[in-house]
Design an enzyme around this catalytic site. Structure first.
Site, PDB file in Angstrom:
ATOM      1  N   ASP A 169       0.852  -1.198   0.000  1.00 56.68           N
ATOM      2  CA  ASP A 169       0.000   0.000   0.000  1.00 56.68           C
ATOM      3  C   ASP A 169       0.888   1.248   0.000  1.00 56.68           C
ATOM      4  OD1 ASP A 169      -2.313   1.447  -0.086  1.00 56.68           O
ATOM      5  OD2 ASP A 169      -3.105   0.738   1.825  1.00 56.68           O
ATOM      6  N   HIS A 312     -10.150  -1.878  -7.612  1.00 59.74           N
ATOM      7  CA  HIS A 312     -10.102  -0.848  -6.561  1.00 59.74           C
ATOM      8  C   HIS A 312      -9.320   0.395  -6.994  1.00 59.74           C
ATOM      9  CE1 HIS A 312      -9.920   1.024  -2.683  1.00 59.74           C
ATOM     10  NE2 HIS A 312      -8.623   0.847  -2.563  1.00 59.74           N
TER      11      HIS A 312
HETATM   12 FE1  N7H Z   1      -7.478   1.801  -1.145  1.00 57.99          FE
HETATM   13  N1  N7H Z   1      -6.162  -2.805  -0.526  1.00 57.99           N
HETATM   14  O1  N7H Z   1      -5.346  -3.303   0.189  1.00 57.99           O
HETATM   15  O2  N7H Z   1      -6.804  -3.484  -1.317  1.00 57.99           O
HETATM   16  N2  N7H Z   1      -5.900   0.693  -1.783  1.00 57.99           N
HETATM   17  N3  N7H Z   1      -7.963   0.375   0.225  1.00 57.99           N
HETATM   18  N4  N7H Z   1      -8.983   2.994  -0.404  1.00 57.99           N
HETATM   19  N5  N7H Z   1      -6.957   3.295  -2.403  1.00 57.99           N
HETATM   20  C1  N7H Z   1      -4.973   1.092  -2.706  1.00 57.99           C
HETATM   21  O3  N7H Z   1      -1.827   2.426  -5.094  1.00 57.99           O
HETATM   22  C2  N7H Z   1      -7.396  -0.878   0.356  1.00 57.99           C
HETATM   23  C3  N7H Z   1      -9.806   2.706   0.639  1.00 57.99           C
HETATM   24  C4  N7H Z   1      -7.598   4.514  -2.570  1.00 57.99           C
HETATM   25  O4  N7H Z   1      -3.975   6.446  -7.330  1.00 57.99           O
HETATM   26  C5  N7H Z   1      -4.023   0.046  -2.913  1.00 57.99           C
HETATM   27  O5  N7H Z   1      -1.045   3.068  -3.155  1.00 57.99           O
HETATM   28  C6  N7H Z   1      -8.042  -1.569   1.453  1.00 57.99           C
HETATM   29  C7  N7H Z   1     -10.744   3.777   0.845  1.00 57.99           C
HETATM   30  C8  N7H Z   1      -6.899   5.320  -3.541  1.00 57.99           C
HETATM   31  O6  N7H Z   1      -3.970   4.480  -8.284  1.00 57.99           O
HETATM   32  C9  N7H Z   1      -4.389  -0.986  -2.106  1.00 57.99           C
HETATM   33  C10 N7H Z   1      -8.975  -0.704   1.971  1.00 57.99           C
HETATM   34  C11 N7H Z   1     -10.459   4.718  -0.126  1.00 57.99           C
HETATM   35  C12 N7H Z   1      -5.822   4.572  -3.962  1.00 57.99           C
HETATM   36  C13 N7H Z   1      -5.590  -0.589  -1.381  1.00 57.99           C
HETATM   37  C14 N7H Z   1      -8.921   0.500   1.198  1.00 57.99           C
HETATM   38  C15 N7H Z   1      -9.346   4.212  -0.887  1.00 57.99           C
HETATM   39  C16 N7H Z   1      -5.875   3.307  -3.234  1.00 57.99           C
HETATM   40  C17 N7H Z   1      -2.836   0.060  -3.880  1.00 57.99           C
HETATM   41  C18 N7H Z   1      -9.935  -0.881   3.103  1.00 57.99           C
HETATM   42  C19 N7H Z   1     -11.133   6.035  -0.414  1.00 57.99           C
HETATM   43  C20 N7H Z   1      -4.766   4.984  -4.988  1.00 57.99           C
HETATM   44  C21 N7H Z   1      -1.679   0.833  -3.321  1.00 57.99           C
HETATM   45  C22 N7H Z   1      -9.757  -1.722   4.090  1.00 57.99           C
HETATM   46  C23 N7H Z   1     -12.395   6.289  -0.293  1.00 57.99           C
HETATM   47  C24 N7H Z   1      -5.293   4.755  -6.378  1.00 57.99           C
HETATM   48  C25 N7H Z   1      -1.502   2.207  -3.910  1.00 57.99           C
HETATM   49  C26 N7H Z   1      -4.329   5.265  -7.408  1.00 57.99           C
HETATM   50  C27 N7H Z   1      -4.941   2.301  -3.385  1.00 57.99           C
HETATM   51  C28 N7H Z   1      -6.366  -1.373  -0.513  1.00 57.99           C
HETATM   52  C29 N7H Z   1      -9.737   1.571   1.406  1.00 57.99           C
HETATM   53  C30 N7H Z   1      -8.741   4.904  -1.932  1.00 57.99           C
HETATM   54  C31 N7H Z   1      -3.609  -2.299  -2.025  1.00 57.99           C
HETATM   55  C32 N7H Z   1      -7.785  -2.959   1.961  1.00 57.99           C
HETATM   56  C33 N7H Z   1     -11.811   3.845   1.933  1.00 57.99           C
HETATM   57  C34 N7H Z   1      -7.268   6.733  -3.977  1.00 57.99           C
END
Ligand code: N7H
Length: 447
Positions: A169, A312
């Site tokens: 992440d 996601h």
């Molecule tokens: Fe996410 N995951 O582990 O699956 N998220 N996220 N997220 N997320 C991202 O690119 C995860 C949540 C964003 O610019 C990665 O840095 C999990 C909320 C945004 O390409 C992974 C949860 C919100 C991005 C996860 C969760 C977001 C992002 C890839 C909840 C907003 C960047 C790592 C438990 C409302 C997108 C990375 C981009 C990336 C996970 C929640 C938003 C692995 C498990 C609530 C904007």
């Protein structure tokens, strides 16, 4: 350039310490609280300039502060910050966010809606965090009552930097003009006012009270993750190509990668659709260098062989699907809870709670966190303009009020197939806060 000594440290760069405590409290005695904040707590609050200073001694323990709308009123700050969702609070917003109706999954202290403020305390070790918290609560005495606390911690060893499902992440964050010293390939360059209030790019620039300059709205969510259940789902629905060349483990890994849009290593599936490439995942010059579009004959509106429309990272940053600079957030969350145990994996059942203490900063809650949750992740038709099938929910955190969710496009060999999804991430509640500038903490808040 932005005055980094006036901006709290967590907003633009994140405190990024292995441990972080979120301490929620109610204010009982405003004059005493203000006096202690001004004289004793203020010197411990960590600014952005302290975090980016390369010649300063390392900071052992960091502190940031934020208040919700009732908290500011309690401190005799009655100005309207011009953010309707901040004014109403997250309890009132829970159903609209797609949480299970009636906040049935919320932890009772957050559902009780008694919080006024939060201390964010970060360090390398828990003892330093508890020592500062103890000092602060002793100073404040009966002027506050603890409502709730949540301890976050980075995972360790090979899992350092990975969240509880196992994915790396913190890879993709926007670059903020006036702060970022470089823009990495594929990174979005945004106006500072997308994140900070009352500066260039804030849609309410000039209309908000002057003291909101260099502040930011903080959206907090405690998001429980059901890790063994997620893994079990991946195994039960493992993908395979028409010649059945994948093992079940490989097919499960591919399905997980397609749900997130990245392999666990961080490598984007848009660049490496079928096989992981850990070297790309670890390389900041490559791991963000994609936009979901490709040269002809690829068609971004019909082709899901590379990245599903519902993945996601595509739902939360649609890049070439729908460039939208105003809907970016700065993420500053941290995992909480222990690693999943062997016994839990064996039983395919979560026994102790773990998840993500999610924090995002934005200048307008309804353009940032709330928009990504409601208008993107929860909306089965987002991204619009795609030919059949309907994209469906964000498989990771898209919400449907506890009812069934689905995503299509997850199977590259059968993109029309709808995957019925359980809730692998469940809201345990949260709140909307305002994280003021360093100068605004002294005036008007502690005045
Ligand atoms: Fe996410 N995951 O582990 O699956 N998220 N996220 N997220 N997320 C991202 O690119 C995860 C949540 C964003 O610019 C990665 O840095 C999990 C909320 C945004 O390409 C992974 C949860 C919100 C991005 C996860 C969760 C977001 C992002 C890839 C909840 C907003 C960047 C790592 C438990 C409302 C997108 C990375 C981009 C990336 C996970 C929640 C938003 C692995 C498990 C609530 C904007």
């Amino acid at each position: 350039f932005l005055p980094v000594d006036d901006i709290q440290g967590d907003i633009l760069i994140g405190m990024k310490k292995p441990k972080q405590l979120f301490f929620f409290y109610q204010i009982n005695d405003a004059p005493m609280f203000k006096a202690v904040l001004r004289r004793l707590i203020y010197p411990f609050i960590t600014s952005t300039s302290q975090l980016i200073c390369t010649t300063c001694p390392p900071i052992k323990v960091m502190l940031n502060v934020a208040w919700n709308a009732p908290g500011l009123k309690k401190l005799n700050v009655f100005d309207d910050l011009l953010d309707p969702h901040f004014n109403l609070g997250q309890v009132a917003d829970a159903d609209a966010l797609g949480d299970v109706p009636g906040r049935k999954t919320w932890v009772p202290p957050l559902a009780a809606n008694k919080t006024h403020g939060v201390f964010l305390i970060a360090s390398d070790d828990d003892a330093a965090i508890l020592a500062l918290l103890n000092q602060i609560t002793t100073w404040l005495g009966t002027s506050i009552t603890e409502i709730y606390r949540l301890s976050g911690a980075h995972r360790t060893g090979a899992m350092e930097g990975h969240e509880h499902f196992g994915f790396l992440d913190g890879i993709s964050q926007p670059a903020v003009a006036g702060f970022a010293t470089s823009v990495m390939p594929g990174q979005s360059l945004i106006f500072p006012g997308t994140i900070l209030t009352n500066v260039l790019g804030d849609p309410n620039l000039g209309a908000r009270p002057g003291w909101t300059k260099h502040g930011s709205f903080l959206a907090f969510r405690q998001l429980q993750q059901f890790v063994p259940e997620f893994d079990q789902y991946l195994l039960n629905n493992a993908l395979n190509d028409p010649s059945a060349s994948l093992t079940v483990a490989q097919g499960a890994e591919l399905l997980g990668a397609r749900m997130v849009g990245r392999w666990k290593s961080g490598a984007p599936i848009d660049l490496h659709p079928l096989v992981d490439n850990p070297a790309v995942g670890a390389d900041p010059n490559q791991n963000n260098n994609f936009d979901f579009n490709h040269p002809l004959p690829f068609n971004i509106n019909t082709d899901q062989k590379r990245c599903p429309w519902s993945a996601h990272i595509r739902k939360t940053n649609p890049r070439a699907d729908q460039p939208s600079l105003g809907n970016h957030i700065m993420r500053a969350g941290i995992p909480y809870g222990r690693d999943t145990t062997k016994a839990e994996f064996k039983a395919n059942k979560t026994r102790t709670e773990r998840g993500l203490a999610f924090v995002s900063y934005q200048s307008v809650i309804d353009n940032g966190y709330r928009f990504q949750q409601k208008a993107w992740a929860n909306d089965i038709n987002f991204v619009p303009g795609k030919s059949d099938p309907t994209p469906g929910h964000d498989p990771i955190f898209g919400q449907n009020g506890g009812s069934t969710r689905f995503s299509s496009g997850l199977d590259p060999w059968n993109p029309a197939k709808d995957f019925k999804l359980k809730d692998f991430v469940v809201s345990r509640g949260g709140e909307y806060f305002f994280s003021p500038s360093m100068s605004a903490i002294l005036n008007p808040i502690a005045l």
